[in-house]
Design an enzyme around this catalytic site. Structure first.
Site, PDB file in Angstrom:
ATOM      1  N   SER A 282       0.867  -1.060  -0.066  1.00 13.31           N
ATOM      2  CA  SER A 282      -0.006  -0.173  -0.099  1.00 13.31           C
ATOM      3  C   SER A 282       0.747   1.184  -0.099  1.00 13.31           C
ATOM      4  O   SER A 282       2.048   1.323   0.309  1.00 13.31           O
ATOM      5  CB  SER A 282      -0.978  -0.051   1.129  1.00 13.31           C
ATOM      6  OG  SER A 282      -0.064   0.490   2.352  1.00 13.31           O
ATOM      7  N   ASP A 283       0.250   2.449  -0.358  1.00 15.23           N
ATOM      8  CA  ASP A 283       0.838   3.596  -0.047  1.00 15.23           C
ATOM      9  C   ASP A 283       0.955   3.869   1.327  1.00 15.23           C
ATOM     10  O   ASP A 283      -0.096   3.399   1.973  1.00 15.23           O
ATOM     11  CB  ASP A 283       0.626   4.743  -1.075  1.00 15.23           C
ATOM     12  CG  ASP A 283       1.534   5.844  -1.479  1.00 15.23           C
ATOM     13  OD1 ASP A 283       2.462   5.834  -0.531  1.00 15.23           O
ATOM     14  OD2 ASP A 283       1.418   6.430  -2.536  1.00 15.23           O
ATOM     15  N   TRP A 284       1.407   4.969   1.731  1.00 18.83           N
ATOM     16  CA  TRP A 284       1.466   5.545   3.160  1.00 18.83           C
ATOM     17  C   TRP A 284       0.128   5.539   3.613  1.00 18.83           C
ATOM     18  O   TRP A 284      -0.499   6.594   3.236  1.00 18.83           O
ATOM     19  CB  TRP A 284       2.167   6.618   3.255  1.00 18.83           C
ATOM     20  CG  TRP A 284       2.594   7.242   4.683  1.00 18.83           C
ATOM     21  CD1 TRP A 284       1.805   7.754   5.640  1.00 18.83           C
ATOM     22  CD2 TRP A 284       4.046   7.166   5.359  1.00 18.83           C
ATOM     23  NE1 TRP A 284       2.490   7.902   6.777  1.00 18.83           N
ATOM     24  CE2 TRP A 284       3.723   7.404   6.547  1.00 18.83           C
ATOM     25  CE3 TRP A 284       5.378   6.819   5.097  1.00 18.83           C
ATOM     26  CZ2 TRP A 284       4.880   7.729   7.578  1.00 18.83           C
ATOM     27  CZ3 TRP A 284       6.452   6.912   5.788  1.00 18.83           C
ATOM     28  CH2 TRP A 284       6.104   7.426   6.942  1.00 18.83           C
TER      29      TRP A 284
END
Length: 747
Positions: A282-284
């Site tokens: 996932s992104d942050w």
């Protein structure tokens, strides 16, 4: 650790030596299964956790060390103290329950210490060798401090310059973005992922992030499936075909479903269609941001949605860590799903050689800022620079008296651009330094302290300071902090009072060379007539000033071409060359400009076509545009036949002549148009290009080939194929010019 050594040796023998493996093999899978069999459910969940830390941290917390010791962490982000890297890896390999090594990740986007032009700048080179070389150097430098995973390349098609992350983008064209995606992966990952100087690439952001509404970061996207497959997916497919080890989900939602919880995209497309066998991160915090999206009611449901969509590793947020075990107990997620996540992660750790060699090579001295690396960075900056206007002023002669002015003339930090956590401004060669080092007769005039400076207090001093000069070189633009993530802009004019100062300086009668350093196209409609030349350098990196000096004084010519359409005003956006015609396409014959409408005119649809009354229907500079220091003429466009079958190739020939007085380079561009389709097709699509170097007066023949496979697209029934019919072709210098021909594709 010894338990695995024999299996590891067999596994590495079974993997390709010369190419990054993206296909599961039995030896790999047996090793992965043997590791998985020793793991508890808590150990498995631990592998899905990517913890983020501050790269500026001076201490290593006991809590983090204990979590690694207990097997609660699979990878770490932003651990930049090499002693911390060594200590944490030692804990993981020697003290954790299953002795599984960590992956250390970092945003190594366009260089590590030696900073190259920002990605939109590298895209302007139209040169995959430059892209590959820059990422190879970045990998060599970064791996020396233990980084084995980068969150790059970004492959988002960007059609709106207001979006701050266009700075990280390969531009607006899927063909260009696709060949860059391959080059980035090959550079970062090298010939073999288990080479200690290779780092795992991460194709991001999957998918459609560049289509955010209004160019506002993190926003929603509405992308019909044919558009998704024809424009936004090809760069990712290219990167995966090249062996990209990992993929990152995007922050945006696509047609109502956030990317991190999108089962169709992560399972059906990425796994089943594209056969991806690495892991998805996932992104942050994008897992728990599905709550704010209104797609998940709480953190636990966010974890459930991400898991059922097929997302393997969670960056920084802890929905998996806190809730995945309970979700499995409740039957909302299965342990077999978790096993699949862990196997995907272990597969990449194995391919990176971490089980066999988990520690960084302490003898690997990357020698930051090596002479060869700096030369490559300068070459990249030269090839990325795009000359937009030249009113017979460039190149300057060696004895020219130069007044150097502007907020980016000596801004070593800003010159590096966005995503340069590890670059050091002390090593940046600014234009001022480069001019002085080259013994240029230069007077540096300070008038604006930074790009957003709104004070005019130094204007009079600046005007007096340029009186003894022959030419003004004004280095304008935007600070690095004004582009990149979360830095969208509604206006694309030069910030502060830069325009006002340029207009005042133009009153002196001195010719002005405007150099722009920025993370996006900057609208210069208000000042284009006040300057004699315009050179777009983007944020050119460590060696940008040295490259600029060589270009301005004619030791080299600017070689870049625009990878995006350059708008006249921000209100024209989004704009992209490969748009559709509409039912009433704009044209010169029918266009009526706002100030040409008679006063008191009868109310009617003047022009009756798709345009803006005040700025027309064309960009300021088209996609593919760029000038050099000579001129080229295109002649004698020929095709091998008027009709080709689906199993045949069409040969397209054209003659290019250097009709100027200097040797120069041209990027010859080849476009097609499917005139009638089962869904409407773009007015032009780039299908190829060729770099041509010609002496003054020299002529060369350039040949392009086109086949039915290159003309395929996905229609409204999700069928991908080429369709019988007439096609236009153009060969020229940009997306709005060129010689034209037509052929027929027949089944």
């Amino acid at each position: 650790m010894k338990y695995y050594l024999v299996i590891i040796a067999l596994t590495l023998i079974g993997c390709s030596e010369n190419k990054v493996s993206t296909t599961k093999n039995n030896v790999e899978e047996k090793f992965i299964d043997s590791v998985l069999a020793t793991m508890s459910i808590d150990d498995k969940i631990g592998q899905t956790n990517l913890r983020g830390t501050s790269s500026r941290s001076k201490t290593l917390s006991d809590e983090l060390k204990e979590d690694v010791r207990q097997g609660k962490v699979g990878a770490l982000l932003n651990v930049m103290n090499v002693e911390f890297v060594d200590e944490l890896q030692k804990i993981a390999v020697e003290e954790s329950p299953n002795k599984i090594p960590l992956i250390f990740g970092r945003d190594v986007v366009h260089g590590f210490k030696t900073i190259f032009p920002i990605p939109i700048g590298l895209a302007s080179s139209w040169d995959t060798n430059i892209v590959k070389s820059s990422s190879r150097i970045a990998a060599i430098e970064a791996s020396s401090v233990g980084i084995r995973w980068t969150f790059a390349p970004m492959l988002d098609i960007a059609r709106d310059s207001r979006w701050g992350r266009i700075a990280e983008s390969p531009g607006e064209d899927p063909y260009l973005a696709s060949i860059y995606g391959k080059a980035y992966v090959e550079g970062f990952q090298g010939d073999s992922l288990n080479n200690p100087t290779s780092i795992a690439a991460c194709a991001k952001h999957y998918i459609g992030y560049g289509a955010v509404i209004g160019g506002r970061d993190y926003n929603t996207t509405i992308i019909p499936e044919p558009l998704l497959r024809n424009v936004y997916l090809p760069p990712f497919q290219s990167a995966l075909d090249a062996g990209a080890a990992t993929v990152m989900t995007s922050f945006n939602e696509i047609n109502g479903i956030p990317a991190t919880g999108n089962e169709f995209l992560l399972k059906n497309v990425l796994r089943d269609e594209l056969n991806f066998d690495g892991f998805v991160v996932s992104d942050w915090d994008s897992v728990i941001e599905m709550i704010a999206h209104g797609y998940a009611k709480d953190e636990k449901q966010a974890g459930e949605l991400a898991a059922n969509a097929g997302m393997d590793m969670e960056m920084t947020s802890r929905a998996y860590e806190y809730h995945l075990k309970d979700l499995i107990k409740e039957g909302k997620v299965t342990e077999s799903q978790l096993n699949a996540f862990v196997k995907n992660i272990l597969r990449i750790k194995l391919r990176l050689g971490l089980f066999e060699t988990p520690y960084r090579d302490k003898n690997n001295e990357a020698s930051f800022y090596k002479k060869g690396h700096l030369e490559e960075a300068k070459e990249a900056a030269i090839k990325s620079s795009v000359l937009l206007k030249n009113k017979n002023i460039l190149p300057l002669s060696g004895d020219t008296k130069v007044a150097l002015i502007g907020p980016l003339a000596n801004a070593p930090l800003d010159q590096m651009g966005t995503w340069t956590f590890d670059g050091e401004k002390e090593h940046t060669i600014t234009p001022l330094k480069a001019f002085k080092d080259a013994k240029v007769n230069v007077t540096y005039v300070t008038a604006l302290t930074h790009s957003r400076d709104r004070s005019k207090a130094q204007f009079k001093k600046a005007i007096n300071g340029v009186k003894d000069s022959d030419v003004i070189v004004f280095v304008a633009g935007e600070e690095a902090i004004l582009s990149g993530e979360a830095h969208s802009r509604a206006s694309l004019d030069l910030p502060g009072v830069q325009e006002d100062l340029i207009k005042e300086l133009s009153k002196t009668g001195k010719p002005i060379v405007l150099v722009i350093m920025a993370g996006r196209p900057i609208t210069i409609t208000n000042i284009i007539d006040n300057v004699d030349a315009v050179l777009m350098s983007w944020h050119p990196g460590t060696m940008g000033g040295a490259a600029l000096q060589e270009i301005i004084f004619g030791f080299r010519e600017p070689e870049g071409r625009l990878p995006v359409s350059w708008p006249k005003v921000a209100g024209q956006l989004p704009y992209f060359y490969n748009h559709k015609n509409t039912g009433r396409p704009a044209n010169k014959k029918d266009y009526v400009a706002m100030y040409d409408i008679p006063i008191g005119a009868w109310q009617s649809s003047l022009g009756n076509d798709s345009h803006y009354l005040d700025i027309g229907y064309t960009p300021h500079f088209p996609f593919g545009f760029g000038l050099g220091y000579t001129e080229f003429q295109y002649d004698n466009l020929q095709i091998s036949k008027d009709t080709i079958g689906f199993n045949e190739e069409l040969l397209v020939k054209v003659s290019i002549t250097n009709v100027g007085e200097k040797k120069g380079k041209e990027i010859v561009q080849f476009y097609t148009q499917d005139i009638v389709g089962s869904i409407t097709r773009p007015v032009r699509e780039l299908k190829g290009f060729e770099h041509v170097s010609l002496n003054a007066g020299e002529t060369k023949e350039v040949i392009f080939k086109v086949s039915a496979a290159q003309l395929e697209f996905t229609n409204h029934k999700q069928i991908r194929d080429a369709e019988e019919g007439d096609f236009n072709i153009w060969v020229g210098a940009d997306a709005e010019s060129g010689l034209k021909h037509t052929f027929y594709l027949k089944k």
